[in-house]
Enzyme design. Structure first.
Site, short mmCIF file in Angstrom:
data_model
loop_
_atom_site.label_atom_id
_atom_site.label_comp_id
_atom_site.label_asym_id
_atom_site.label_seq_id
_atom_site.Cartn_x
_atom_site.Cartn_y
_atom_site.Cartn_z
N ARG A 150 -2.47 -1.85 -3.59
CA ARG A 150 -3.79 -1.30 -3.27
C ARG A 150 -4.00 -0.01 -4.06
NH1 ARG A 150 -5.57 2.36 1.72
NH2 ARG A 150 -7.77 2.42 1.22
N ARG A 205 -14.02 13.98 8.62
CA ARG A 205 -14.89 14.26 7.46
C ARG A 205 -16.33 14.41 7.91
NH1 ARG A 205 -12.46 9.30 4.69
NH2 ARG A 205 -10.52 10.07 3.79
N ASN A 256 0.87 -1.18 0.00
CA ASN A 256 0.00 0.00 0.00
C ASN A 256 0.90 1.23 0.00
OD1 ASN A 256 -1.89 1.97 0.39
ND2 ASN A 256 -2.76 1.10 2.26
N GLU A 283 -7.44 -6.33 4.85
CA GLU A 283 -7.36 -5.91 3.44
C GLU A 283 -6.09 -6.44 2.77
OE1 GLU A 283 -8.22 -2.21 5.35
OE2 GLU A 283 -9.34 -1.52 3.60
N HIS A 290 -13.27 1.48 0.63
CA HIS A 290 -13.14 0.37 1.59
C HIS A 290 -13.70 -0.94 1.03
CE1 HIS A 290 -13.58 3.57 4.99
NE2 HIS A 290 -12.30 3.35 4.75
#
Ligand code: ADP
Length: 393
Positions: A88, A236, A7, A379, A177
């Site tokens: 990723r 956020r 990643n 992940e 996600h």
């Protein structure tokens, strides 16, 4: 077969190496502050963590040091022992509904999509190029955060904006996600021993999203064109009246970039509480009687409950609600408050079973109308699995 799951961020590179198909983690680590002063990396091997300060000029240097560590620690003997590298990718647009080999055509599409993910897609390409240069014999694959959500029907991914915007400017819901939602929905189906299921998967971390998954396929998700939509997150705002944006830009004389910073970095738990984006600090603030921390948590939980209720109706019922990621796996009070608010649907929490962090656990009572689970996400493993499958297909 050894597979690297990678990643790459603009100044970081996280990695995990797996022995596949055994799915055993051999070594993992992260390179940080690449291209900056004070760069270093951390390696985790046999349960031990070691930090080393080094100069990391660029991502290529990080890959070179990674290979050196793999050899020094006898994980591999030669570069040929690294069969695949899975990267990723945050934004795959409408192009990718599954993981693919990173051909030049694929990389060009990821680059084209950089306008939708300006911080992430270019960094991922830097990672692919660096890996190619240092480990040229490995098969490189790309795994998209958006791919799992490509099965959403048009009525769920379109915004009620001028239709041409979706055609001419690719303005639509993509979600994020996806790799995590896919992992926990597959794991949940394994536990239920069925695949014809109605699941609501809640990835609640610093970034947070909820998906409705019908028979293993995503039919709706809370994030939108960007990760800003849906739930209230660490910093956020999630869903708001869109007209607030031009209105406050005029009132405060903010540029588009400044407004974007407010919506993504100064809102959410941080914006409401004025204390922190981290739910641990919010929980500590509540214990000290901080009113705004309490308000932030109430709003945060309310929004999660709203989405679960919405997806319950959309799915026509629900077999299981699954919590994952930093808050979902660890926050006992957030999970409790969400489940308590679903009492009207007959969902019941087992207080004792909810008293866990970071492990697979059913947290609902045996007479609960919907099963509720905590399933830690993985992940990196999904990236390694997809890479292994692509190599063997
Ligand atoms: P991301 O990958 O989006 O950066 P994570 O899934 O790692 O985020 O989640 C990080 C968040 O998880 C932290 O900001 C914090 O709010 C929350 N978290 C971690 N541990 C705990 C805990 N023990 N209790 C409550 N919240 C926690």
């Amino acid at each position: 077969m050894n597979i690297l799951s990678v990643n790459a961020g603009s100044s970081s590179l996280k990695f995990q190496m797996y022995e596949m198909p055994a799915e055993q983690v051999l070594i993992s680590g992260v390179f940080e502050r690449i291209g900056m002063e004070g760069s270093f990396y951390t390696i985790k091997l046999n349960g031990e963590k070691v930090e080393k300060k080094v100069e990391l000029k660029d991502h290529k240097k990080a890959f070179e040091l990674l290979v050196k560590e793999l050899m020094d620690n006898k994980i591999v003997d030669t570069l040929d022992d690294i069969a695949g590298i899975g990267h990723r990718i945050v934004q795959g647009g409408s192009y990718f509904d599954k993981s693919v080999i990173a051909s030049e055509d694929v990389i060009a599409k990821i680059d084209e999509l950089s306008k939708l993910a300006p911080l992430h897609n270019p960094a991922a390409i830097v990672g692919i190029r660096a890996a190619e240069a240092v480990i040229p014999g490995a098969v490189q694959t790309v795994v998209f955060d958006t791919a799992f959500h490509q099965t959403m029907p048009e009525e769920n991914y379109l915004y009620a904006l001028p239709y041409e915007w979706s055609q001419d400017y690719q303005i639509r819901r993509y979600g994020a996600h996806g790799t995590s939602h896919k992992y926990i929905s597959q794991k949940m189906n394994e536990i239920l021993d069925r695949s014809d299921t109605k699941l609501i998967t809640c990835h609640i971390g610093n970034g947070a999203s909820i998906s409705a998954v019908l028979n293993g396929k995503c039919i709706n998700t809370s994030m939108g064109l960007t990760p800003n939509a849906g739930l209230i997150m660490g910093t956020r705002c999630g869903d708001i009246d869109a007209t607030i944006v031009p209105y406050m830009m005029e009132v405060l004389g903010l540029s588009a970039k400044e407004m974007d910073t407010v919506l993504n970095k100064q809102s959410g738990l941080l914006g409401i509480s004025g204390v922190s984006s981290d739910s641990r600090d919010i929980e500590a603030g509540i214990k000290e009687g901080n009113r705004r921390c309490l308000l932030a948590q109430k709003m945060y939980v309310r929004r999660i409950v709203d989405y679960i209720a919405k997806y319950y109706v959309e799915l026509g019922g629900c077999d299981a609600i699954v919590f994952t990621a930093g808050v979902g796996e660890n926050s006992i009070p957030v999970r409790r408050q969400v489940v308590e608010a679903l009492d009207v649907l007959g969902v019941k929490l087992d207080e004792e079973k909810n008293n866990i962090r970071g492990s697979i656990q059913k947290i609902s009572t045996s007479d609960s109308s919907i099963k509720v689970y905590v399933i830690p996400t993985d992940e990196e493993l999904m990236i390694a699995r997809d890479t292994y499958e692509l190599i063997n297909s």
